[in-house]
Design a protein around this motif. Sequence first.
Motif, mmCIF file in Angstrom:
data_model
loop_
_atom_site.group_PDB
_atom_site.id
_atom_site.type_symbol
_atom_site.label_atom_id
_atom_site.label_comp_id
_atom_site.label_asym_id
_atom_site.label_seq_id
_atom_site.Cartn_x
_atom_site.Cartn_y
_atom_site.Cartn_z
ATOM 1 N N ARG A 44 -104.145 25.660 18.063
ATOM 2 C CA ARG A 44 -103.344 24.313 17.530
ATOM 3 C C ARG A 44 -102.015 24.264 17.842
ATOM 4 O O ARG A 44 -101.575 23.589 18.398
ATOM 5 C CB ARG A 44 -103.815 23.980 16.157
ATOM 6 N N GLU A 45 -101.268 25.736 17.281
ATOM 7 C CA GLU A 45 -100.149 25.894 17.477
ATOM 8 C C GLU A 45 -99.875 25.822 19.177
ATOM 9 O O GLU A 45 -98.835 25.052 19.499
ATOM 10 C CB GLU A 45 -99.342 27.062 16.886
ATOM 11 N N LYS A 46 -100.455 26.566 19.910
ATOM 12 C CA LYS A 46 -100.244 26.561 21.440
ATOM 13 C C LYS A 46 -100.457 25.163 21.904
ATOM 14 O O LYS A 46 -99.715 25.072 23.156
ATOM 15 C CB LYS A 46 -101.212 27.815 21.798
ATOM 16 N N SER A 47 -101.288 24.649 21.378
ATOM 17 C CA SER A 47 -101.460 23.195 22.254
ATOM 18 C C SER A 47 -100.410 22.126 21.938
ATOM 19 O O SER A 47 -99.769 21.545 22.694
ATOM 20 C CB SER A 47 -102.775 22.500 21.472
ATOM 21 N N LEU A 48 -99.393 22.399 20.629
ATOM 22 C CA LEU A 48 -98.532 21.648 20.461
ATOM 23 C C LEU A 48 -97.103 22.433 21.449
ATOM 24 O O LEU A 48 -96.357 21.489 21.718
ATOM 25 C CB LEU A 48 -98.001 22.005 18.830
ATOM 26 N N ILE A 49 -97.088 23.488 21.444
ATOM 27 C CA ILE A 49 -95.873 24.067 22.421
ATOM 28 C C ILE A 49 -96.501 23.518 23.747
ATOM 29 O O ILE A 49 -95.299 23.161 24.314
ATOM 30 C CB ILE A 49 -96.248 25.685 22.439
ATOM 31 N N ALA A 50 -97.618 23.598 24.212
ATOM 32 C CA ALA A 50 -97.899 23.202 25.624
ATOM 33 C C ALA A 50 -97.764 21.524 25.701
ATOM 34 O O ALA A 50 -97.120 21.375 26.839
ATOM 35 C CB ALA A 50 -99.478 23.335 25.935
ATOM 36 N N LEU A 51 -97.769 20.533 24.780
ATOM 37 C CA LEU A 51 -97.362 19.397 24.560
ATOM 38 C C LEU A 51 -95.868 19.176 24.982
ATOM 39 O O LEU A 51 -95.299 18.473 25.771
ATOM 40 C CB LEU A 51 -97.688 18.620 23.336
ATOM 41 N N ALA A 65 -103.092 15.805 29.154
ATOM 42 C CA ALA A 65 -104.209 16.603 28.763
ATOM 43 C C ALA A 65 -103.872 17.334 27.318
ATOM 44 O O ALA A 65 -104.821 17.217 26.616
ATOM 45 C CB ALA A 65 -104.277 17.687 29.808
ATOM 46 N N TYR A 66 -102.526 17.567 27.067
ATOM 47 C CA TYR A 66 -101.974 17.954 25.789
ATOM 48 C C TYR A 66 -101.988 16.929 24.667
ATOM 49 O O TYR A 66 -102.150 17.423 23.455
ATOM 50 C CB TYR A 66 -101.096 19.177 25.976
ATOM 51 N N THR A 67 -101.860 15.960 24.988
ATOM 52 C CA THR A 67 -101.869 14.568 24.087
ATOM 53 C C THR A 67 -103.218 14.463 23.480
ATOM 54 O O THR A 67 -103.624 14.759 22.223
ATOM 55 C CB THR A 67 -101.455 13.323 24.670
ATOM 56 N N LEU A 71 -104.651 16.178 19.815
ATOM 57 C CA LEU A 71 -105.329 15.339 18.970
ATOM 58 C C LEU A 71 -106.776 15.912 18.313
ATOM 59 O O LEU A 71 -107.163 15.874 17.341
ATOM 60 C CB LEU A 71 -105.483 14.011 19.387
ATOM 61 N N ALA A 72 -107.310 16.411 19.547
ATOM 62 C CA ALA A 72 -108.726 16.954 19.170
ATOM 63 C C ALA A 72 -108.514 18.121 18.300
ATOM 64 O O ALA A 72 -109.509 18.462 17.657
ATOM 65 C CB ALA A 72 -109.190 17.509 20.499
ATOM 66 N N LYS A 73 -107.554 18.781 18.040
ATOM 67 C CA LYS A 73 -107.026 19.943 17.319
ATOM 68 C C LYS A 73 -106.627 19.576 15.959
ATOM 69 O O LYS A 73 -106.218 20.274 15.256
ATOM 70 C CB LYS A 73 -106.443 21.028 18.084
ATOM 71 N N GLY A 74 -106.564 18.235 15.634
ATOM 72 C CA GLY A 74 -106.343 17.846 14.239
ATOM 73 C C GLY A 74 -104.731 17.735 14.171
ATOM 74 O O GLY A 74 -104.411 17.588 12.990
ATOM 75 N N CYS A 75 -103.791 17.685 15.217
ATOM 76 C CA CYS A 75 -102.483 17.625 15.090
ATOM 77 C C CYS A 75 -102.338 15.978 14.732
ATOM 78 O O CYS A 75 -103.046 15.081 15.392
ATOM 79 C CB CYS A 75 -101.808 17.707 16.352
ATOM 80 N N THR A 76 -101.439 15.634 14.090
ATOM 81 C CA THR A 76 -100.920 14.270 13.666
ATOM 82 C C THR A 76 -99.915 13.887 14.767
ATOM 83 O O THR A 76 -99.337 14.599 15.388
ATOM 84 C CB THR A 76 -100.121 14.315 12.262
#
Length: 111
Positions: A44-51, A65-67, A71-76
């Motif tokens: 999840r943290e890595k996905s936010l960094i990637a975004l 892709a990272y939006t 979202l799929a990983k539960g980020c708000t």
Amino acid sequence: MKTYYNPDDLAKFGKIGEFGGKDLAKKFFDYYGETFKDGALTEREKSLIALAVAHTMQCPYCIDAYTADTLAKGCTEDEMMEAVHVSAAMAAGVKLVHSVQMINKAKELMM
């Protein structure tokens, strides 16, 4: 809406080895997959960094892709936007810190 970037091309990314470099493409995707697994940072943290990086690098494919991934990983929405603001602040800071070089050169030339 027609744009230079075709959103359908994102789904074709996995086929980049078709034009040669098949071994390199496989190595890249193996590395990429391992990089995004849970480690010291969560997926999840890595996905936010990637975004955030996607915005800094201005890659529409990566932003899409990272939006979806965050979202799929539960980020708000707030977390996602905060990550984008961090990337914007970093990009601005990177530009502004180089003004010291300009200031130094200007002072040298004005002496």
